[in-house]
Design an enzyme around this catalytic site. Structure first.
Site, PDB file in Angstrom:
ATOM      1  CB  CYS A   1      -0.985  -0.031   1.167  1.00 40.31           C
ATOM      2  SG  CYS A   1      -0.249   0.119   2.815  1.00 40.31           S
TER       3      CYS A   1
ATOM      4  CG  HIS B   1      -4.669   0.065   3.722  1.00 44.76           C
ATOM      5  ND1 HIS B   1      -3.844  -0.803   3.039  1.00 44.76           N
ATOM      6  CD2 HIS B   1      -5.622   0.456   2.831  1.00 44.76           C
ATOM      7  CE1 HIS B   1      -4.284  -0.952   1.795  1.00 44.76           C
ATOM      8  NE2 HIS B   1      -5.361  -0.180   1.650  1.00 44.76           N
TER       9      HIS B   1
ATOM     10  CG  HIS C   1      -6.556   0.307  -2.046  1.00 43.54           C
ATOM     11  ND1 HIS C   1      -6.785  -0.311  -0.826  1.00 43.54           N
ATOM     12  CD2 HIS C   1      -7.472  -0.222  -2.897  1.00 43.54           C
ATOM     13  CE1 HIS C   1      -7.797  -1.167  -0.946  1.00 43.54           C
ATOM     14  NE2 HIS C   1      -8.232  -1.120  -2.181  1.00 43.54           N
TER      15      HIS C   1
END
Length: 337
Positions: free
Chosen positions: A252, A300, A312
């Protein structure tokens, strides 16, 4: 007593005939067997249907929520190690001339010691130079007072150079020790993460992959944000690999780092650092190109596209994709330009 003769006028009954015994037994056995089989069917546990793709994905998402902080912790330690390695290299470069200067100064002291060999405190000078105890300053001053003014200045200069060199070397040694510790931590974390990755990959059916392209984005968008969005969206479909920063695989924070690097903006490969490398914006002020972070520990991050969407790198077994930001708890937005 005389026996009464049979009544010839009594009604006559036909003799009882036995019903087929074997046939009755067979019927009873058949009935019992049928009841037993029926009871067995009711008692036998039903075989559960295999979990669906969505159920497997949901299970992995739940376990991933626990694993991803470990991955970002790994990225944090690795980023710190990279910084410390650069500091270590810079210190080593600084120490090269300092070490030479210290050696030349020590040669001067050798000349002083030779001068005082027959009549002066050469042994005291030697002890002065090699002593590193913090409590010896008063003793050093006493010895220095015994020397002529010129020699005393030379020795003071040597002491200053030596102390500077030792201080720099101590910093370097501390950094090296920290690097060794970080390296060992990385090895332990990597082993744990790799084991978890292997386990999760074994649960993944191929049909769980779902990828949608980036939507068209209208409105005025900063040049840096345009470049970052275009770069990230060009990677839709690229696979998630933990610790990866491109160009073909990403985690990420690796994807957001890669996207903004194309725009000339450097972000650390760690969500916690990226949070501090941008300025805070409210959800109402968020616009395409901002970073959107999730969970209270910020483990995240995605690149916001507007209208509640982001691009993402979600987790292992899934590629870079567009998703709703509402599927995870949003912690906040940051603008890195």
């Amino acid at each position: 007593m005389a026996t009464m003769p049979p009544d010839r006028h009594a009604p006559s009954h036909p003799p009882l005939r036995p019903i087929g015994t074997r046939r009755v037994v067979r019927r009873l056995l058949t009935l019992v067997a049928a009841v037993a089989v029926g009871a067995g069917l009711l008692a036998a546990p039903a075989h559960a249907a295999p979990p669906s793709v969505d159920e497997i994905d949901a299970q992995i998402d739940k376990q991933w929520e626990q694993l991803e902080p470990t991955i970002e912790s790994y990225n944090k330690v690795r980023a710190q190690l990279k910084v410390n390695q650069k500091k270590s290299a810079d210190l080593e470069k600084k120490m090269v001339p300092l070490e030479l200067e210290s050696a030349l100064a020590m040669n001067k002291v050798g000349d002083i010691a030779a001068h005082y060999y027959m009549s002066g405190p050469s042994q005291e000078i030697g002890a002065l130079l090699v002593s590193t105890k913090p409590g010896t300053l008063a003793e050093q001053l006493v010895i220095l007072d015994r020397l002529a003014q010129q020699q005393r200045k030379q020795v003071e200069s040597v002491l200053a150079i030596r102390d500077k060199y030792n201080a720099q070397k101590q910093k370097l040694d501390t950094l090296i020790a920290a690097q060794i510790k970080q390296r060992d931590e990385l090895a332990a974390k990597k082993k744990h993460i790799d084991a978890e990755m292997t386990r999760l990959k074994g649960m993944l059916p191929k049909s769980s992959v779902r990828v949608d392209g980036c939507p068209k984005i209208d409105g005025v968008i900063a040049a840096a944000a345009q470049t970052a969005i275009r770069t990230a969206c060009s990677k839709v479909g690229s696979w998630y690999v933990w610790g990866a920063t491109g160009p073909n695989t990403f985690d990420c924070s690796g994807l957001t780092q890669f996207a903004y690097k194309a725009a000339g903006i450097y972000l650390t490969h760690f969500t916690g650092a990226q949070w501090n490398e941008g300025k805070a914006v409210s959800r109402a002020e968020a616009r395409p190109g901002d970073l959107v972070f999730f969970y209270s520990d910020l483990h995240h991050v995605g690149l916001y596209l507007g209208n509640g969407l982001m691009v993402h790198a979600p987790r292992t077994g899934q590629p870079v994709q567009v998703a709703q930001i509402s599927y995870q708890p949003v912690a906040g937005f940051r603008r890195p330009y």
